[in-house]
Design a protein around this motif. Structure first.
Motif, short mmCIF file in Angstrom:
data_model
loop_
_atom_site.label_atom_id
_atom_site.label_comp_id
_atom_site.label_asym_id
_atom_site.label_seq_id
_atom_site.Cartn_x
_atom_site.Cartn_y
_atom_site.Cartn_z
N GLN A 13 -5.80 -3.70 -2.76
CA GLN A 13 -5.65 -2.30 -2.41
C GLN A 13 -6.33 -2.01 -1.07
OE1 GLN A 13 -7.13 0.10 -5.66
NE2 GLN A 13 -5.23 -0.15 -6.83
N PRO A 14 -5.86 -1.01 -0.36
CA PRO A 14 -6.52 -0.63 0.90
C PRO A 14 -8.00 -0.36 0.68
CG PRO A 14 -4.42 0.47 0.69
CD PRO A 14 -4.66 -0.21 -0.62
N PRO A 87 -3.58 -1.70 5.33
CA PRO A 87 -2.18 -2.16 5.23
C PRO A 87 -1.74 -2.97 6.44
CG PRO A 87 -2.36 0.12 4.55
CD PRO A 87 -3.69 -0.25 5.11
N GLU A 88 -2.35 -2.72 7.60
CA GLU A 88 -1.98 -3.47 8.81
C GLU A 88 -2.39 -4.93 8.74
OE1 GLU A 88 -4.34 -1.29 8.58
OE2 GLU A 88 -6.17 -2.19 9.42
N THR A 90 -1.65 -6.77 6.17
CA THR A 90 -0.66 -7.44 5.35
C THR A 90 0.00 -8.56 6.14
OG1 THR A 90 -0.19 -5.51 3.97
CG2 THR A 90 1.56 -7.15 4.20
N VAL A 115 -1.44 -5.84 1.38
CA VAL A 115 -2.45 -4.78 1.22
C VAL A 115 -1.71 -3.48 0.95
CG1 VAL A 115 -4.41 -3.58 2.23
CG2 VAL A 115 -3.97 -5.98 2.82
N SER A 116 -1.77 -3.03 -0.28
CA SER A 116 -0.97 -1.88 -0.67
C SER A 116 -1.54 -1.26 -1.93
CB SER A 116 0.48 -2.31 -0.91
OG SER A 116 1.24 -1.23 -1.42
N SER A 117 -1.33 0.06 -2.03
CA SER A 117 -1.75 0.76 -3.25
C SER A 117 -0.60 0.84 -4.24
CB SER A 117 -2.26 2.16 -2.90
OG SER A 117 -1.27 2.88 -2.19
#
Length: 117
Positions: A13-14, A87-88, A90, A115-117
């Motif tokens: 997660q972020p 997220p950047e 990822t 990287v994500s919620s």
């Protein structure tokens, strides 16, 4: 034949953290350089951080990546500690090694870090 095996990737997660590890097999000598590259979707592969055997961290790479690369002397393993992920970040992360000062680059198979919620 020297091979690199990565571990530790996965969804985060972020704001979270993740630790990637790389281990080399098939080498009886200390690899000259070990480190990590990454390739984000639609972008070229870029260096994250690398480290020569017995040397300190590459300051310019460390400042840019904001991650922490560690490598234990005498062992062909390294770890990349990634904190405060956004997220950047990822990408597919690849372990990299240069066998000697004159060349001989090898790559791991890559490990995905979304990287994500």
């Amino acid at each position: 034949q020297v091979q690199l095996v990565e571990s530790g990737g996965g969804l985060v997660q972020p704001g979270g953290s993740l630790r990637l590890s790389c281990a080399a097999s098939g080498s009886s000598f200390s690899l000259y350089v070990m480190g990590w590259y990454r390739q984000a979707p639609g972008k070229q592969r870029e260096v994250v951080e690398t480290m020569r055997s017995g040397a300190s961290r590459n300051y310019a790479e460390a400042v840019k990546s904001r991650f922490t690369l560690s490598r234990e002397n005498g062992k062909n393993t390294d770890d990349l500690q990634m904190d405060s992920l956004g997220p950047e970040k990822t990408a597919v992360y690849y372990c990299y090694a240069q066998l000697s000062p004159v060349g001989g680059s090898i790559w791991g198979q890559g490990t995905e870090v979304p990287v994500s919620s």
